[in-house]
Design a protein around this motif. Sequence first.
Motif, PDB file in Angstrom:
ATOM      1  N   ASP A 416     -10.537  45.711 -24.119  1.00 25.62           N
ATOM      2  CA  ASP A 416      -9.671  45.079 -25.123  1.00 25.62           C
ATOM      3  C   ASP A 416      -9.982  43.604 -25.334  1.00 25.62           C
ATOM      4  O   ASP A 416      -9.834  43.070 -26.432  1.00 25.62           O
ATOM      5  CB  ASP A 416      -8.209  45.262 -24.724  1.00 25.62           C
ATOM      6  N   ALA A 417     -10.447  42.919 -24.266  1.00 26.04           N
ATOM      7  CA  ALA A 417     -10.768  41.498 -24.419  1.00 26.04           C
ATOM      8  C   ALA A 417     -11.932  41.299 -25.380  1.00 26.04           C
ATOM      9  O   ALA A 417     -12.006  40.263 -26.058  1.00 26.04           O
ATOM     10  CB  ALA A 417     -11.093  40.883 -23.067  1.00 26.04           C
ATOM     11  N   HIS A 418     -12.819  42.287 -25.427  1.00 26.18           N
ATOM     12  CA  HIS A 418     -13.926  42.206 -26.379  1.00 26.18           C
ATOM     13  C   HIS A 418     -13.391  42.131 -27.807  1.00 26.18           C
ATOM     14  O   HIS A 418     -13.771  41.271 -28.601  1.00 26.18           O
ATOM     15  CB  HIS A 418     -14.834  43.434 -26.240  1.00 26.18           C
ATOM     16  N   GLY A 419     -12.496  43.078 -28.139  1.00 24.71           N
ATOM     17  CA  GLY A 419     -11.954  43.107 -29.494  1.00 24.71           C
ATOM     18  C   GLY A 419     -11.164  41.851 -29.816  1.00 24.71           C
ATOM     19  O   GLY A 419     -11.265  41.305 -30.914  1.00 24.71           O
ATOM     20  N   ARG A 420     -10.382  41.381 -28.836  1.00 28.37           N
ATOM     21  CA  ARG A 420      -9.555  40.201 -29.065  1.00 28.37           C
ATOM     22  C   ARG A 420     -10.395  38.955 -29.286  1.00 28.37           C
ATOM     23  O   ARG A 420     -10.015  38.051 -30.043  1.00 28.37           O
ATOM     24  CB  ARG A 420      -8.611  40.010 -27.872  1.00 28.37           C
ATOM     25  N   SER A 421     -11.588  38.879 -28.622  1.00 27.83           N
ATOM     26  CA  SER A 421     -12.432  37.692 -28.779  1.00 27.83           C
ATOM     27  C   SER A 421     -12.932  37.538 -30.216  1.00 27.83           C
ATOM     28  O   SER A 421     -13.283  36.439 -30.643  1.00 27.83           O
ATOM     29  CB  SER A 421     -13.629  37.754 -27.823  1.00 27.83           C
ATOM     30  N   ALA A 422     -12.938  38.650 -30.974  1.00 28.84           N
ATOM     31  CA  ALA A 422     -13.313  38.578 -32.394  1.00 28.84           C
ATOM     32  C   ALA A 422     -12.088  38.403 -33.276  1.00 28.84           C
ATOM     33  O   ALA A 422     -12.036  37.530 -34.155  1.00 28.84           O
ATOM     34  CB  ALA A 422     -14.071  39.836 -32.791  1.00 28.84           C
ATOM     35  N   SER A 423     -11.044  39.205 -33.026  1.00 26.06           N
ATOM     36  CA  SER A 423      -9.863  39.168 -33.914  1.00 26.06           C
ATOM     37  C   SER A 423      -9.112  37.852 -33.816  1.00 26.06           C
ATOM     38  O   SER A 423      -8.502  37.399 -34.785  1.00 26.06           O
ATOM     39  CB  SER A 423      -8.927  40.329 -33.574  1.00 26.06           C
ATOM     40  N   ILE A 424      -9.157  37.192 -32.644  1.00 22.81           N
ATOM     41  CA  ILE A 424      -8.443  35.931 -32.479  1.00 22.81           C
ATOM     42  C   ILE A 424      -8.948  34.854 -33.426  1.00 22.81           C
ATOM     43  O   ILE A 424      -8.203  33.972 -33.853  1.00 22.81           O
ATOM     44  CB  ILE A 424      -8.538  35.456 -31.006  1.00 22.81           C
ATOM     45  N   ARG A 425     -10.199  34.956 -33.778  1.00 23.30           N
ATOM     46  CA  ARG A 425     -10.775  33.968 -34.699  1.00 23.30           C
ATOM     47  C   ARG A 425     -10.235  34.163 -36.114  1.00 23.30           C
ATOM     48  O   ARG A 425      -9.994  33.206 -36.839  1.00 23.30           O
ATOM     49  CB  ARG A 425     -12.313  34.074 -34.692  1.00 23.30           C
ATOM     50  N   VAL A 426     -10.032  35.384 -36.500  1.00 16.07           N
ATOM     51  CA  VAL A 426      -9.467  35.682 -37.817  1.00 16.07           C
ATOM     52  C   VAL A 426      -7.999  35.315 -37.843  1.00 16.07           C
ATOM     53  O   VAL A 426      -7.483  34.757 -38.825  1.00 16.07           O
ATOM     54  CB  VAL A 426      -9.657  37.175 -38.168  1.00 16.07           C
ATOM     55  N   GLN A 427      -7.281  35.596 -36.747  1.00 13.09           N
ATOM     56  CA  GLN A 427      -5.863  35.261 -36.670  1.00 13.09           C
ATOM     57  C   GLN A 427      -5.650  33.765 -36.765  1.00 13.09           C
ATOM     58  O   GLN A 427      -4.758  33.280 -37.461  1.00 13.09           O
ATOM     59  CB  GLN A 427      -5.284  35.785 -35.355  1.00 13.09           C
ATOM     60  N   LYS A 428      -6.471  32.995 -36.063  1.00 13.56           N
ATOM     61  CA  LYS A 428      -6.351  31.530 -36.128  1.00 13.56           C
ATOM     62  C   LYS A 428      -6.594  31.026 -37.532  1.00 13.56           C
ATOM     63  O   LYS A 428      -5.957  30.108 -38.017  1.00 13.56           O
ATOM     64  CB  LYS A 428      -7.338  30.876 -35.150  1.00 13.56           C
TER      65      LYS A 428
END
Length: 436
Positions: A416-428
């Motif tokens: 899950d950390a893999h996916g979050r490391s990408a999605s967090i950039r879009v969320q920010k």
Amino acid sequence: MKIFRPKDRGYAQALQRLNRRAIPDPAVRATVEEVVAAVATEGDAALIRYTEKFGGPKLEVGQLYVTPAEIVAAQASIDKETRDAIKAARTNVRTFAKKSLRKSWFTKNKQGAVVGERFDPFPRVGIYIPGGTAPLVSSAIMTCALAEAAGVPEIVAVTPADKEGKVHPALLAALAACGTHEIYRVGGAQAVAALAYGTKTIRPVQKIFGPGNSWVVEAKRQVFGVAAIDLLPGPSEVLVIADKWANPEWIAADLLAQSEHGHGSIAVLLTDDAELIEKVGKAVDAQVKLSQRPKQLAEALAHTTLIQTKDLDESIRLANEFASEHVSIATKRPGEIALQLNSSGAIFMGGISPVVGGDFLAGPSHELPTGGAGKSFAGLTADQFQRRTSVVMFDEPSLKASVPIIETFSKIEGLDAHGRSASIRVQKTKKAAKKK
């Protein structure tokens, strides 16, 4: 010389022996392990000790490095004919090498991210130049000229010196002509270890190139991982595929030319013509008498084999199993046979094409796989002096398009950390946009 025909006892076994694997000799492996370990821990002291132990000169640490003054003196001492030969070979090899260099490239993937490959020369490479029974000036050109063409900033050469501690002037001149930056008068497994681990005198390199005897090849095998290596080229090999149209004297000359390297060299003739075998055998006997290296030829001729095959199809099958360093096709239609060969280091098409043309001048490097390694390895090319780096660059739109796919893979693999490391950039990015 050994001759085998289909009706002979031992024919099947002779054919079976052509399918070989490069397996190091246990005694060689043990000796090299000792040498490599000593150089890795003791540095120059072990380098000097083993050089003398294995028949080389007794050197001081300060003598390992070949000075610029020695190189200048060597260049001045060789005749015009030698200088011209070095220049001609370097020109052909360097031109060929430039054609095979890889170029950096970039494009956009389906989601719009920039992707590509960057190719840079290795910062520092080591090149082994054999110097045992003869000064292999051509080997200097066939390796160092490629490094020069690739733009390697630091080209380091190691080569054995004679009993007086001297390196042949033509070899020094060739190394200088091909852009070598450092030259050390040391050879054997100890020189390979020094290139890999480094000593006080010789700084370590990123990759090691060059042919050598069984000890040198085994040393390259053992230091792999500490440094990169190119391939494992051992004693010279030639295999000739011939039919009734072939010139027996030319075939004999090719067999003897590669056998001239001496111990471990292998020469094989495969032909469907019984008369040709007899003629080649007689031609070999006649040409041996002309040689200035009878001892080396005698050692190699023990491994020379002339085989009569049932037909050319069997010759092709056996050639692919043998995976020879050099393959000469002395048949009426060499192109048809060349297309069916898939393990040769280098192919010489037509009886008029001497293997020695590739050894000295034609353009491709003569550093080629031996011992059956041609089934897995290709010969030395300039792009082996380049290091590949992949490049990836996202922008906001391409990352947004990629996140759903990245998250899917993250769920499948439980990361899950893999996916979050990408999605967090879009969320920010979205939060920043709302604040504005």
